[in-house]
Each structure stands twice: as structure tokens, then as C-alpha cells.
Design an enzyme around this catalytic site. Structure first.
Site, PDB file in Angstrom:
ATOM      1  N   ASP A 190       0.837  -1.202   0.000  1.00 39.56           N
ATOM      2  CA  ASP A 190       0.000   0.000   0.000  1.00 39.56           C
ATOM      3  C   ASP A 190       0.871   1.250   0.000  1.00 39.56           C
ATOM      4  O   ASP A 190       1.532   1.554   0.985  1.00 39.56           O
ATOM      5  CB  ASP A 190      -0.894   0.005   1.250  1.00 39.56           C
ATOM      6  CG  ASP A 190      -1.800   1.234   1.293  1.00 39.56           C
ATOM      7  OD1 ASP A 190      -2.875   1.180   0.680  1.00 39.56           O
ATOM      8  OD2 ASP A 190      -1.414   2.256   1.911  1.00 39.56           O
ATOM      9  N   TYR A 228       3.029   9.848  -0.567  1.00 39.56           N
ATOM     10  CA  TYR A 228       4.119   9.266   0.237  1.00 39.56           C
ATOM     11  C   TYR A 228       5.478   9.486  -0.444  1.00 39.56           C
ATOM     12  O   TYR A 228       6.527   9.260   0.174  1.00 39.56           O
ATOM     13  CB  TYR A 228       3.926   7.753   0.473  1.00 39.56           C
ATOM     14  CG  TYR A 228       2.651   7.352   1.181  1.00 39.56           C
ATOM     15  CD1 TYR A 228       1.818   8.293   1.776  1.00 39.56           C
ATOM     16  CD2 TYR A 228       2.264   6.016   1.240  1.00 39.56           C
ATOM     17  CE1 TYR A 228       0.637   7.906   2.398  1.00 39.56           C
ATOM     18  CE2 TYR A 228       1.092   5.626   1.876  1.00 39.56           C
ATOM     19  CZ  TYR A 228       0.281   6.576   2.439  1.00 39.56           C
ATOM     20  OH  TYR A 228      -0.880   6.192   3.060  1.00 39.56           O
ATOM     21  N   LYS A 286      -2.789   5.782  -4.316  1.00 40.45           N
ATOM     22  CA  LYS A 286      -3.924   6.670  -4.026  1.00 40.45           C
ATOM     23  C   LYS A 286      -3.753   8.022  -4.713  1.00 40.45           C
ATOM     24  O   LYS A 286      -2.637   8.539  -4.808  1.00 40.45           O
ATOM     25  CB  LYS A 286      -4.042   6.912  -2.517  1.00 40.45           C
ATOM     26  CG  LYS A 286      -3.940   5.649  -1.690  1.00 40.45           C
ATOM     27  CD  LYS A 286      -4.103   5.884  -0.205  1.00 40.45           C
ATOM     28  CE  LYS A 286      -3.714   4.648   0.580  1.00 40.45           C
ATOM     29  NZ  LYS A 286      -2.307   4.562   0.935  1.00 40.45           N
ATOM     30  N   HIS A 321      -7.846   9.490  -1.954  1.00 32.18           N
ATOM     31  CA  HIS A 321      -7.185   9.485  -0.643  1.00 32.18           C
ATOM     32  C   HIS A 321      -8.044  10.088   0.471  1.00 32.18           C
ATOM     33  O   HIS A 321      -8.082   9.565   1.591  1.00 32.18           O
ATOM     34  CB  HIS A 321      -5.840  10.217  -0.745  1.00 32.18           C
ATOM     35  CG  HIS A 321      -4.813   9.722   0.213  1.00 32.18           C
ATOM     36  ND1 HIS A 321      -3.495   9.567  -0.112  1.00 32.18           N
ATOM     37  CD2 HIS A 321      -4.907   9.349   1.508  1.00 32.18           C
ATOM     38  CE1 HIS A 321      -2.818   9.107   0.930  1.00 32.18           C
ATOM     39  NE2 HIS A 321      -3.660   8.976   1.926  1.00 32.18           N
TER      40      HIS A 321
HETATM   41  P1  NAD Z   1       0.821   1.199  11.882  1.00 29.46           P
HETATM   42  O1  NAD Z   1      -0.331   1.060  12.785  1.00 29.46           O
HETATM   43  O2  NAD Z   1       1.057   0.199  10.821  1.00 29.46           O
HETATM   44  O3  NAD Z   1       2.112   1.328  12.809  1.00 29.46           O
HETATM   45  C1  NAD Z   1       3.390   1.410  12.273  1.00 29.46           C
HETATM   46  C2  NAD Z   1       4.395   1.678  13.373  1.00 29.46           C
HETATM   47  O4  NAD Z   1       4.237   0.725  14.427  1.00 29.46           O
HETATM   48  C3  NAD Z   1       5.823   1.491  12.883  1.00 29.46           C
HETATM   49  O5  NAD Z   1       6.316   2.696  12.364  1.00 29.46           O
HETATM   50  C4  NAD Z   1       6.558   1.050  14.124  1.00 29.46           C
HETATM   51  O6  NAD Z   1       6.911   2.181  14.895  1.00 29.46           O
HETATM   52  C5  NAD Z   1       5.508   0.284  14.882  1.00 29.46           C
HETATM   53  N1  NAD Z   1       5.549  -1.186  14.655  1.00 29.46           N
HETATM   54  C6  NAD Z   1       5.329  -1.867  13.513  1.00 29.46           C
HETATM   55  N2  NAD Z   1       5.411  -3.189  13.717  1.00 29.46           N
HETATM   56  C7  NAD Z   1       5.683  -3.365  15.024  1.00 29.46           C
HETATM   57  C8  NAD Z   1       5.878  -4.495  15.829  1.00 29.46           C
HETATM   58  N3  NAD Z   1       5.795  -5.729  15.333  1.00 29.46           N
HETATM   59  N4  NAD Z   1       6.147  -4.309  17.145  1.00 29.46           N
HETATM   60  C9  NAD Z   1       6.236  -3.056  17.668  1.00 29.46           C
HETATM   61  N5  NAD Z   1       6.048  -1.930  16.956  1.00 29.46           N
HETATM   62  C10 NAD Z   1       5.768  -2.093  15.637  1.00 29.46           C
HETATM   63  O7  NAD Z   1       0.750   2.696  11.307  1.00 29.46           O
HETATM   64  P2  NAD Z   1       0.762   3.440   9.909  1.00 29.46           P
HETATM   65  O8  NAD Z   1       2.065   3.338   9.230  1.00 29.46           O
HETATM   66  O9  NAD Z   1       0.198   4.776  10.210  1.00 29.46           O
HETATM   67  O10 NAD Z   1      -0.344   2.695   9.031  1.00 29.46           O
HETATM   68  C11 NAD Z   1      -0.049   1.615   8.188  1.00 29.46           C
HETATM   69  C12 NAD Z   1      -0.229   1.984   6.739  1.00 29.46           C
HETATM   70  O11 NAD Z   1      -1.539   2.481   6.495  1.00 29.46           O
HETATM   71  C13 NAD Z   1       0.664   3.140   6.264  1.00 29.46           C
HETATM   72  O12 NAD Z   1       1.999   2.760   6.089  1.00 29.46           O
HETATM   73  C14 NAD Z   1      -0.041   3.526   4.995  1.00 29.46           C
HETATM   74  O13 NAD Z   1       0.264   2.605   3.958  1.00 29.46           O
HETATM   75  C15 NAD Z   1      -1.502   3.404   5.423  1.00 29.46           C
HETATM   76  N6  NAD Z   1      -2.089   4.697   5.866  1.00 29.46           N
HETATM   77  C16 NAD Z   1      -3.068   5.260   5.109  1.00 29.46           C
HETATM   78  C17 NAD Z   1      -3.651   6.452   5.483  1.00 29.46           C
HETATM   79  C18 NAD Z   1      -4.756   7.021   4.651  1.00 29.46           C
HETATM   80  O14 NAD Z   1      -5.134   8.189   4.847  1.00 29.46           O
HETATM   81  N7  NAD Z   1      -5.293   6.284   3.718  1.00 29.46           N
HETATM   82  C19 NAD Z   1      -3.228   7.120   6.651  1.00 29.46           C
HETATM   83  C20 NAD Z   1      -2.227   6.525   7.412  1.00 29.46           C
HETATM   84  C21 NAD Z   1      -1.667   5.318   7.016  1.00 29.46           C
END
Ligand code: NAD
Length: 285
Positions: free
Chosen positions: A46, A51, A76, A116
Site C-alpha cells: 500500500d 508518500y 492513491k 485518498h
Molecule cells: P501502523 O499502525 O502500521 O504502525 C506502524 C508503526 O508501528 C511502525 O512505524 C513502528 O513504529 C511500529 N511497529 C510496527 N510493527 C511493530 C511491531 N511488530 N512491534 C512493535 N512496533 C511495531 O501505522 P501506519 O504506518 O500509520 O499505518 C499503516 C499503513 O496504512 C501506512 O503505512 C499507509 O500505507 C496506510 N495509511 C493510510 C492512510 C490514509 O489516509 N489512507 C493514513 C495513514 C496510514
């Protein structure tokens, strides 16, 4: 390699229920992270125009050696507030933005293209954008089309105007903010739910005592318990990490099952608080 379940979408196509997100990952780092993810067994990635890592993501996809049809790539449209997305001009902008994403990714189609943000304070320009999405879906440049951060009001408008129902809505969702009402709306209208920040961005959620207890019971990490919860709840999740061990850990969520007691404990951590902005009142520039 672990087996990732899939979800069948309303257009008959299927999406892996667990994918890999790359928000806040720089372009070069995205190449490494996505390569590690694909090597670990992820088959869904994704990204998004905003990004600024579509090129890095595309490089990893190209170098992976995995046949294109076995990979699921989402990007997106950055329908930012700076420009006008209405009328003919708005539609040309969508076309150009899509072509730019494809070029950066180095692909001739994406599996899923999303609007988005709905940006309702700018009227119904998402309806104009959606007419181009209909075209992209019809000619196969985007195999499936959907939305992100939409609420029932925008989804109602789309459903009134178009026979093409978004395959999914990607929204903030995790045990602190489980989006009960929106999920019920999605279920009623055949729209799949995809969770962004499924791990609560790795913040307070992962140290919730009730979740630590469930994790200890299963000999798993809290991240694995939370991702297991998404899967058992029928949600598509796209966790992000740049740490190889965590990338693998987040995929390794088969082989245990949360029982009723676990699910009740997880339900108990709900706070109703978002980490991100409320899409109904939030605009990007
Ligand atoms: P997430 O909930 O996936 O958390 C990611 C963070 O959690 C990492 O940076 C790390 O610090 C921690 N982490 C990851 N794996 C771990 C583990 N096994 N143990 C401990 N800590 C861990 O948060 P995110 O990146 O905000 O969301 C995931 C994805 O969703 C994004 O990368 C993006 O692709 C998407 N996203 C989309 C939107 C949107 O508006 N459509 C907004 C935010 C994110």
C-alpha cells in the site's frame, strides 16, 4: 512462508487480508523495506502519490522476481486542496495524476486505486473524480477502485450517482478506535473495510495491559494479537515497519486463534479516540 487469507471484493477480485504499508518511508528506504516484505511473503503493498515513494516501491516490485499477477499494488490519488478537482479540468488532473503514479511505479496497471480523502468541505468534487475512476476500472488500468477516509454521507452520494460501488474504504481502525458504525455500513453495502494504522502507529495500543495479557497467553507479541484481531474481524490490515524482524513478525499471525475471552479483552481497550484527523473536518493543502 505463511498463508495469508484473502477477501473477495464486490467486483469479484480478491485482495490479501494482510498487506504492507509504506507511509513515512523515504523512497530509497521503501525499496529495501518492500523487498524485505515481499521476501518475507507479503503479496500486497500500500503506497500513495503523497508518500513520495512510488518509485522506490516500484523498484522493489520489479526486482522481486515475483510474477506481477501474484502481487497486489495499491496507490492513491492525492486530491489535495490546492487545486480544483471539479469539472473537465479536475477530470484531466485525475488522469494525469494516475498516469504519473503508474510511471513512477513502473507498472501498466495497479490492482487498486483509491481517492485518498473525501474533503467534504470542498463540496462533491469526489463525485467528479469518481467518474474518471469508473473509466480507469473499465479499461483495466486500475483493476479495482475504492476510497479512503470516506464517511457514510460520501458513500451514500457515490452509491446514488454510480453503479460502481467502491470495493473498499481504507480508514483509521485499530482496537482503540474500532469504527463499529462504519463497519456495519460497509457490511450492509458490500464494501470491504481496510484498516490504516492497524497497530495504532505502534504507540500506546501496543502496551495496553489487557493486550499484553492476551499476547502472553498465546506466546505472541501484542502486534501479532492486534493483527490477528483484524483478520478474525474480517478487516484488511496494512501494517508498516522498516525493521526486518518486525516486518516478518507482523506477517506471522497464523497458527493461533483468539477466543471469546480474548476478543472481550480486546473490545475492552476501546477509547473511541483517533490518532489521525477526522476526515469529515480535515482538509489537506
Ligand atoms: P501502523 O499502525 O502500521 O504502525 C506502524 C508503526 O508501528 C511502525 O512505524 C513502528 O513504529 C511500529 N511497529 C510496527 N510493527 C511493530 C511491531 N511488530 N512491534 C512493535 N512496533 C511495531 O501505522 P501506519 O504506518 O500509520 O499505518 C499503516 C499503513 O496504512 C501506512 O503505512 C499507509 O500505507 C496506510 N495509511 C493510510 C492512510 C490514509 O489516509 N489512507 C493514513 C495513514 C496510514
Amino acid at each position: 512462508m505463511s498463508t495469508i487469507p484473502s477477501i473477495t471484493l464486490n467486483d469479484g477480485r480478491s485482495i490479501p487480508q494482510l498487506g504492507f504499508g509504506v507511509w513515512q518511508v523515504e523512497d530509497d528506504q521503501a525499496t529495501t523495506a518492500v523487498a524485505t516484505a515481499i521476501e518475507a511473503g507479503y503479496r500486497s503493498i500500500d503506497t500513495a502519490a503523497v508518500y513520495e515513494n512510488e518509485e522506490g516501491t516500484g523498484r522493489a516490485v520489479a526486482a522481486s522476481g515475483v510474477p506481477r499477477e501474484e502481487l497486489y499494488v495499491t496507490t492513491k490519488l492525492w486530491n489535495s486542496g490546492k487545486v480544483d478537482w471539479s469539472g473537465e479540468q479536475g477530470r484531466s488532473r485525475v488522469e494525469r495524476a494516475f498516469e504519473e503514479s503508474l510511471t513512477k511505479l513502473g507498472l501498466d496497471h495497479v490492482d487498486l486505486y483509491l481517492i485518498h480523502w473525501p474533503r467534504p468541505m470542498h463540496g462533491d468534487s469526489f463525485l467528479n473524480i469518481w467518474t474518471v475512476f469508473e473509466k480507469l476500472a473499465a479499461d483495466g488500468r486500475a483493476l479495482s477502485v475504492g476510497v479512503s477516509n470516506f464517511g457514510p454521507e460520501q458513500l451514500d452520494k457515490l452509491r446514488e450517482r454510480s453503479a460502481l460501488v467502491p470495493v473498499l474504504n481504507q480508514v483509521e481502525l485499530h482496537p482503540h478506535f474500532p469504527q463499529h458504525e462504519l463497519r456495519a455500513y460497509h457490511a450492509e453495502h458490500g464494501i470491504a473495510t481496510e484498516a490504516w494504522s492497524p497497530l495504532g502507529q505502534g504507540k500506546d495500543l501496543l502496551s495496553e495491559p489487557a493486550l499484553v495479557k492476551v499476547a502472553e497467553k498465546h506466546g505472541r507479541t501484542v502486534a501479532q494479537v492486534v493483527l490477528r484481531w483484524h483478520l478474525q474481524s474480517g478487516i484488511i490490515a496494512i501494517p508498516k515497519s522498516v525493521t526486518p524482524a518486525r516486518i516478518r513478525e507482523n506477517l506471522d499471525v497464523a497458527g493461533f486463534e483468539l477466543d471469546a475471552e480474548d476478543l472481550a479483552a480486546i473490545a475492552g481497550v476501546e477509547t473511541g479516540k483517533r490518532l489521525g484527523p477526522d476526515p469529515q473536518h480535515f482538509d489537506w493543502n
